[in-house]
Design a protein around this motif. Structure first.
Motif, PDB file in Angstrom:
ATOM      1  N   GLY A 165       7.128  14.038  34.337  1.00 12.07           N
ATOM      2  CA  GLY A 165       7.996  13.820  33.138  1.00 12.07           C
ATOM      3  C   GLY A 165       9.474  14.034  33.655  1.00 12.07           C
ATOM      4  N   TYR A 166       9.784  14.127  34.831  1.00 13.21           N
ATOM      5  CA  TYR A 166      11.083  14.396  35.310  1.00 13.21           C
ATOM      6  C   TYR A 166      11.602  13.451  36.224  1.00 13.21           C
ATOM      7  N   ASP A 167      12.907  13.132  36.102  1.00  9.56           N
ATOM      8  CA  ASP A 167      13.430  12.377  37.145  1.00  9.56           C
ATOM      9  C   ASP A 167      13.970  13.266  38.339  1.00  9.56           C
ATOM     10  N   TRP A 168      13.491  12.857  39.612  1.00 11.35           N
ATOM     11  CA  TRP A 168      13.863  13.615  40.606  1.00 11.35           C
ATOM     12  C   TRP A 168      15.344  13.722  41.007  1.00 11.35           C
ATOM     13  N   ARG A 169      15.857  12.447  40.715  1.00 11.26           N
ATOM     14  CA  ARG A 169      17.340  12.328  41.009  1.00 11.26           C
ATOM     15  C   ARG A 169      18.243  13.387  40.336  1.00 11.26           C
ATOM     16  N   MET A 173      20.583  16.703  41.390  1.00 10.53           N
ATOM     17  CA  MET A 173      22.004  16.581  40.974  1.00 10.53           C
ATOM     18  C   MET A 173      22.493  17.587  40.303  1.00 10.53           C
ATOM     19  N   TYR A 174      21.375  18.089  39.265  1.00 14.49           N
ATOM     20  CA  TYR A 174      21.668  19.531  38.547  1.00 14.49           C
ATOM     21  C   TYR A 174      21.763  20.616  39.533  1.00 14.49           C
ATOM     22  N   ILE A 175      20.791  20.639  40.343  1.00 16.81           N
ATOM     23  CA  ILE A 175      20.899  21.663  41.235  1.00 16.81           C
ATOM     24  C   ILE A 175      22.219  21.759  42.158  1.00 16.81           C
ATOM     25  N   GLU A 182      21.718  21.879  48.207  1.00 17.04           N
ATOM     26  CA  GLU A 182      21.317  21.002  48.433  1.00 17.04           C
ATOM     27  C   GLU A 182      19.776  20.814  48.512  1.00 17.04           C
ATOM     28  N   MET A 183      18.806  20.121  47.676  1.00 18.11           N
ATOM     29  CA  MET A 183      17.627  19.797  48.107  1.00 18.11           C
ATOM     30  C   MET A 183      17.460  18.318  48.198  1.00 18.11           C
ATOM     31  N   THR A 184      16.390  17.765  48.694  1.00 15.91           N
ATOM     32  CA  THR A 184      16.530  16.423  49.028  1.00 15.91           C
ATOM     33  C   THR A 184      15.053  15.586  48.495  1.00 15.91           C
ATOM     34  N   GLY A 185      15.281  14.590  48.429  1.00 21.97           N
ATOM     35  CA  GLY A 185      13.709  13.603  47.815  1.00 21.97           C
ATOM     36  C   GLY A 185      13.065  13.379  49.190  1.00 21.97           C
ATOM     37  N   GLY A 186      12.164  12.417  48.819  1.00 19.17           N
ATOM     38  CA  GLY A 186      11.313  12.131  50.084  1.00 19.17           C
ATOM     39  C   GLY A 186      12.008  11.072  50.842  1.00 19.17           C
ATOM     40  N   MET A 195       9.847  16.307  46.496  1.00 17.67           N
ATOM     41  CA  MET A 195      11.323  16.946  46.892  1.00 17.67           C
ATOM     42  C   MET A 195      11.139  17.753  47.909  1.00 17.67           C
ATOM     43  N   ARG A 196      12.167  17.885  48.907  1.00 16.73           N
ATOM     44  CA  ARG A 196      11.962  18.783  49.893  1.00 16.73           C
ATOM     45  C   ARG A 196      12.949  19.832  49.995  1.00 16.73           C
ATOM     46  N   ILE A 197      12.200  21.236  50.171  1.00 18.55           N
ATOM     47  CA  ILE A 197      12.931  22.532  50.634  1.00 18.55           C
ATOM     48  C   ILE A 197      13.228  22.832  51.993  1.00 18.55           C
TER      49      ILE A 197
END
Length: 228
Positions: A165-169, A173-175, A182-186, A195-197
């Motif tokens: 249900g969440y928009d990963w972008r 951006m919120y974080i 900075e966390m990143t997507g795939g 999402m990558r940590i």
């Protein structure tokens, strides 16, 4: 990695391994695992500034490289030219290839010295322990790990399934905006799925895992969740 090198030997092909986010953080054995070419990045678990990319070729790879009949499309991709620059081809004459990032080399040397003093096994253990701590925190938040099998996960980079249900972008951006983190997507096929940590090198500490968990919890609370 176990077994892949053996298959490559059987089919007479070279085995190249990307260890950019793993060298120094997880066990890797180039000779034992029959890895022909291995490269990494200075800025990840090796904990040096970005800009240098150590690479290693075994004898099998060198024979292939020095005996090829065709030349690369550019000298920028010519490893024989690069090996001459480093004095690895056995030739007395040294040709110019590029101006090396000397300060980066000294920084990398110091980071490797620190890692050697600390001990590889100690570094591997630390990354594994902090990763396990992060896994528990993510599970407490109700977040699913993308790789179900714990033994197949890379301890330095944790991939989480994007919460339903969440928009990963929007989450990322919120974080970044509210936690300066900075966390990143795939990447590639995993874009929009994970999402990558990254917790590696100097940043591989439990208090940094706590900061990441707090940022995620805050983002999940304040970002819009679709009703679908």
């Amino acid at each position: 990695m176990d077994g892949i090198g053996d298959i490559c030997r059987k089919h007479n092909c070279l085995f190249l391994v990307d260890t950019v986010a793993s060298l120094g953080a997880a066990p890797i054995f180039m000779d034992q695992q029959n890895i022909d070419i291995l490269y990494t990045g200075s800025q990840k678990a090796l904990n040096a500034p970005p800009g240098t990319a150590p690479i290693s070729f075994n004898e099998r790879a060198c024979q292939k490289m020095f005996n090829r009949k065709t030349k690369p499309v550019s000298y920028l991709f010519d490893m024989t030219h690069l090996s001459n620059y480093w004095g690895c081809d056995g030739k007395p004459a040294r040709l110019y290839h590029h101006t090396g990032p000397v300060s980066g080399f000294f920084a990398l040397r110091e980071s490797l010295a620190i890692l050697a003093e600390r001990g590889l096994e100690t570094s591997w253990k630390k990354h594994k322990e902090v990763a396990a701590y992060l896994y528990r925190g993510l599970e407490d938040l109700g977040i699913k790990l993308f790789i179900p099998d714990r033994d197949l996960r890379l301890p330095s980079v944790t991939t989480i399934a994007i919460p339903d249900g969440y928009d990963w972008r929007e989450l990322l951006m919120y974080i970044m905006k509210n936690h300066q983190m900075e966390m990143t997507g795939g990447l590639g096929p995993s874009i929009g799925m994970v999402m990558r940590i990254g917790l590696m090198g100097y940043n591989c500490e439990k208090h940094n895992a706590d900061m990441a968990l707090h940022a995620l919890a805050d983002a999940l609370k304040n970002c819009k969740k679709s009703k679908a």
